[in-house]
Scaffold this motif. Structure first.
Motif, short mmCIF file in Angstrom:
data_model
loop_
_atom_site.label_atom_id
_atom_site.label_comp_id
_atom_site.label_asym_id
_atom_site.label_seq_id
_atom_site.Cartn_x
_atom_site.Cartn_y
_atom_site.Cartn_z
N THR A 231 42.34 43.27 26.18
CA THR A 231 41.18 43.17 27.07
C THR A 231 41.52 42.52 28.40
OG1 THR A 231 40.64 41.10 25.93
CG2 THR A 231 39.56 43.11 25.13
N ARG A 232 42.69 41.91 28.53
CA ARG A 232 43.09 41.28 29.79
C ARG A 232 43.30 42.30 30.90
NH1 ARG A 232 47.41 40.92 26.17
NH2 ARG A 232 49.48 41.61 26.87
N ILE A 233 43.32 43.59 30.57
CA ILE A 233 43.58 44.59 31.60
C ILE A 233 42.47 44.60 32.66
CG2 ILE A 233 42.47 46.57 30.44
CD1 ILE A 233 45.80 46.51 32.47
N GLY A 234 41.21 44.41 32.24
CA GLY A 234 40.13 44.35 33.22
C GLY A 234 40.28 43.19 34.17
N GLN A 235 40.79 42.09 33.66
CA GLN A 235 41.03 40.90 34.48
C GLN A 235 42.15 41.16 35.49
OE1 GLN A 235 42.57 37.51 32.31
NE2 GLN A 235 41.00 36.23 33.24
N TYR A 236 43.24 41.78 35.01
CA TYR A 236 44.34 42.11 35.92
C TYR A 236 43.84 42.98 37.08
CZ TYR A 236 48.04 40.57 32.64
OH TYR A 236 48.88 39.84 31.84
N VAL A 237 43.07 44.00 36.74
CA VAL A 237 42.59 44.92 37.77
C VAL A 237 41.66 44.21 38.74
CG1 VAL A 237 41.19 46.98 38.17
CG2 VAL A 237 42.90 46.99 36.36
N GLY A 238 40.74 43.41 38.20
CA GLY A 238 39.80 42.70 39.07
C GLY A 238 40.50 41.77 40.05
N ILE A 239 41.53 41.08 39.58
CA ILE A 239 42.29 40.19 40.46
C ILE A 239 43.08 41.00 41.48
CG2 ILE A 239 44.18 38.51 40.56
CD1 ILE A 239 43.28 37.55 37.76
N ALA A 240 43.71 42.09 41.02
CA ALA A 240 44.52 42.92 41.92
C ALA A 240 43.68 43.53 43.03
CB ALA A 240 45.22 44.01 41.12
N LEU A 241 42.43 43.85 42.73
CA LEU A 241 41.54 44.45 43.73
C LEU A 241 40.81 43.39 44.56
CD1 LEU A 241 39.98 47.38 41.66
CD2 LEU A 241 41.84 47.49 43.34
N GLY A 242 41.06 42.12 44.26
CA GLY A 242 40.41 41.04 45.00
C GLY A 242 38.93 40.89 44.70
N GLN A 243 38.51 41.37 43.53
CA GLN A 243 37.08 41.35 43.18
C GLN A 243 36.70 40.16 42.31
OE1 GLN A 243 36.62 45.20 41.37
NE2 GLN A 243 36.62 46.27 43.33
N ILE A 244 37.64 39.56 41.64
CA ILE A 244 37.39 38.34 40.87
C ILE A 244 38.47 37.33 41.24
CG2 ILE A 244 36.27 39.60 38.99
CD1 ILE A 244 38.73 39.21 37.30
N PRO A 245 38.19 36.03 41.11
CA PRO A 245 39.14 35.02 41.57
C PRO A 245 40.42 35.00 40.74
CG PRO A 245 37.28 33.99 40.45
CD PRO A 245 36.93 35.44 40.62
N ARG A 246 41.52 34.72 41.38
CA ARG A 246 42.79 34.70 40.68
C ARG A 246 42.84 33.58 39.64
NH1 ARG A 246 47.42 32.02 44.47
NH2 ARG A 246 46.27 30.16 45.13
N GLU A 247 42.06 32.51 39.83
CA GLU A 247 42.03 31.42 38.86
C GLU A 247 41.53 31.89 37.50
OE1 GLU A 247 41.84 29.76 42.95
OE2 GLU A 247 40.72 31.32 41.88
N SER A 248 40.77 32.98 37.46
CA SER A 248 40.23 33.47 36.20
C SER A 248 41.32 33.92 35.24
CB SER A 248 39.25 34.62 36.44
OG SER A 248 39.92 35.77 36.92
N TYR A 249 42.53 34.14 35.76
CA TYR A 249 43.65 34.49 34.88
C TYR A 249 43.84 33.44 33.79
CZ TYR A 249 48.47 35.32 33.37
OH TYR A 249 49.59 35.54 32.62
N PHE A 250 43.52 32.20 34.10
CA PHE A 250 43.73 31.10 33.15
C PHE A 250 42.49 30.80 32.32
CE2 PHE A 250 46.60 30.39 36.77
CZ PHE A 250 47.81 30.46 36.10
N GLY A 251 41.46 31.63 32.43
CA GLY A 251 40.25 31.41 31.67
C GLY A 251 40.36 31.68 30.18
N PRO A 252 40.93 32.81 29.75
CA PRO A 252 41.03 33.07 28.31
C PRO A 252 41.89 32.03 27.60
CG PRO A 252 41.34 35.09 29.57
CD PRO A 252 41.34 33.97 30.56
N TYR A 253 41.46 31.66 26.41
CA TYR A 253 42.20 30.68 25.62
C TYR A 253 43.53 31.27 25.17
CZ TYR A 253 37.87 27.97 25.16
OH TYR A 253 36.73 27.22 25.40
N ARG A 254 44.60 30.51 25.29
CA ARG A 254 45.89 30.91 24.72
C ARG A 254 45.81 30.73 23.20
NH1 ARG A 254 44.94 32.35 29.60
NH2 ARG A 254 46.75 32.49 30.98
N THR A 255 45.37 29.56 22.74
CA THR A 255 44.74 29.36 21.43
C THR A 255 43.53 28.48 21.72
OG1 THR A 255 45.82 27.28 20.86
CG2 THR A 255 46.99 29.30 20.25
#
Length: 514
Positions: A231-255
């Motif tokens: 599901t991280r693919i939507g996040q990658y695309v949103g960041i790449a297109l500048g539509q969501i903040p790059r900080e959101s990459y660290f939002g999902p829990y690793r555990t």
């Protein structure tokens, strides 16, 4: 073994110097690609140029539905087929052009530009009644499905110059901010992506929202994607297109954190520490399994772990996190199949059930979900417990009819090539697992029952894996162009995961000769 993203001109497999052993292996993989492409091409509806969701093993009967993911996997499979010289450049361009024209005609959510989940590939009409059952279908826009389609459009704009403009026009009309909830992780200081939204109120749980900032209400899923799965693919695309903040990459829990029993429902107690990246608090936790330490995904499947890696060169752009984790995850899947469950085969991922239907398969301890995805039809699971919160259960005495899907081995190629090729060779030799369109979708290895279907999703993963392996990463290069690498790589490279990758070497994951 790790992928390397090269720069420069197209490098075809036939032009790459190789040892005799590698040359032989490349020949086998090229043959697999040729046959797999046959199934992808057979899924295409002649009237529109769009692929169906799946096709029977004799390549005669196509499903009457398709999805944005199916369309995306067909587009990148077409690029791979061209680069591997399975089709000519003119043929590939014509196929891409037909798909783009069809996409322009599909009904989608006007304010956000997001495509809905199901269409009729013959008529291009939105599916509102499921063809096989007559059940009603509510239009739904998925962040994951739209993410896969968007990645293919990102590739097309760099790989097929004559269609760069229409591909980019479609891509930039898709607003992934429509899925982003900036208040989802107040504890971390960032947000998360939601599963998707309905344009009309559905039955069950939903949240009225205006995430696209258009003033038009959509009805979003109550759940967010909070674990590092496909599901991280939507996040990658949103960041790449500048539509969501790059900080959101660290939002999902690793555990989930080790925080008393607040997260004591997760599969096991993690080991880790808090770190901060771009102002976001991240719990860098890992799980343990049979001497390995890794970051899990939600269900423990290969698809969740490695499908995004087909598009985003995660091992190169995040060498201290994904680059460490991917080979360990592959090793753990092999360990389960050969040594714990003793199936003689490995590769557990969502696929057709050989006895009917579609089901999630995985390795239970590799997922954060307590129940997890299991590797057999009997749903044999393990529970190591959670110290102080949940007692451990006895380890399973035996496993049942393990279901192995070939696409999992293809996903593993960059990290355990010899083991993956050996596994595929044994599946082909010992079962009726190979047909006119390549490997069938799945095999129940103890009963010997085979699911004789080809799925656009799974065959598309096979084509992408082979396209990258045999061309030195062409699909990665196509995705990375147009400024995408500059947006994503600096964020991804920051993180470091304390995973155990020692002894994860090719010789350790190749099973002994049977």
């Amino acid at each position: 073994m790790r992928k390397t993203v090269l720069s420069g001109l197209l490098v075809l497999a036939l032009a790459i110097p190789a040892t005799a052993a590698n040359a032989s292996g490349d020949s086998t993989l090229h043959r697999y690609a040729k046959d797999t492409w046959r199934s992808m091409a057979a899924m295409v509806e002649p009237a529109t140029g769009l692929p169906a969701d799946k096709i029977t093993g004799d390549l005669k009967t196509r499903a009457e539905v398709t999805s944005p993911t199916n369309i995306g996997t067909y587009l990148w499979s077409t690029l791979a087929a061209r680069d591997l010289r399975l089709i000519g450049g003119g043929d590939a361009a014509a196929r891409v052009g037909r798909v783009l024209k069809a996409l322009e005609r599909l009904e989608r959510n006007a304010p956000t530009g997001q495509f809905y989940n199901w269409y009729d590939p013959a008529t291009l009409q939105l599916i509102r009644i499921w063809p096989e059952t007559g059940d009603p279908v509510r239009p739904f826009a998925s962040s994951v499905d739209n993410g896969w389609l968007a990645t293919a459009l990102m590739m097309v704009r760099n790989a097929v110059p004559q269609y760069a403009a229409p591909a980019n026009r479609l891509l930039t009309s898709m607003n992934f901010k429509s899925y982003y909830d900036p208040a989802a992780r107040p504890d971390a200081g960032t947000g998360l992506i939601r599963g998707g939204f309905w344009p009309e109120p559905p039955d069950g749980c939903y949240v009225e929202s205006d995430y696209a900032g258009t003033g038009t209400t959509v009805y979003s899923t109550c759940h967010h994607y909070g674990a590092p799965a496909e599901t991280r693919i939507g996040q990658y695309v949103g960041i790449a297109l500048g539509q969501i903040p790059r900080e959101s990459y660290f939002g999902p829990y690793r555990t989930f954190p080790d925080n008393a029993c607040d997260f004591g429902w997760q599969d096991q107690k993690p080991v880790g520490s808090w770190q901060k990246y771009l102002g976001v608090n991240v719990w860098e936790g890992t799980y343990a399994y049979r001497g390995l330490r890794y970051v899990p995904n939600w269900g423990g499947s290969m698809f969740e772990a490695l499908m995004p890696d087909l598009v985003v060169p995660e091992a190169d752009w995040a060498p201290r996190s994904w680059g460490r984790n991917h080979p360990v995850f592959v090793r753990a899947q092999i360990e389960h199949g050969l040594n714990e469950a003793k199936y003689g085969y490995w590769g557990f991922s969502p696929s057709n059930d050989p006895h009917g239907g579609y089901r999630e398969y995985g390795v239970d301890p590799l997922g954060m979900d307590t129940d997890g995805y299991t590797s057999d039809r009997e749903r044999t699971s393990s529970d190591p417990g959670y110290e102080g919160c949940r007692p451990a259960k006895p380890e399973p005495a035996a496993y049942g009819d393990g279901v192995v899907t070939p696409h999992a081995s293809f996903l593993a190629l960059p990290y355990a090539r010899a083991a993956a090729m050996d596994n595929l060779a044994k599946l082909r030799q010992n079962f009726d697992a190979y047909g006119p369109g390549g490997f069938y979708d799945s095999v129940a290895v103890r009963s010997g029952v085979v699911s004789k279907w080809y799925l656009a999703l799974d065959q598309g993963m096979v084509m992408a894996a082979l396209g990258n392996v045999l061309t030195g990463g062409n699909l990665h290069r196509y995705f990375a162009g147009s400024g995408v690498e500059a947006k994503l790589r600096p964020v991804m490279r920051l993180e470091e995961w304390d995973v155990e990758e020692k002894d994860v070497k090719e010789k350790d994951v190749v099973p002994p000769t049977q």
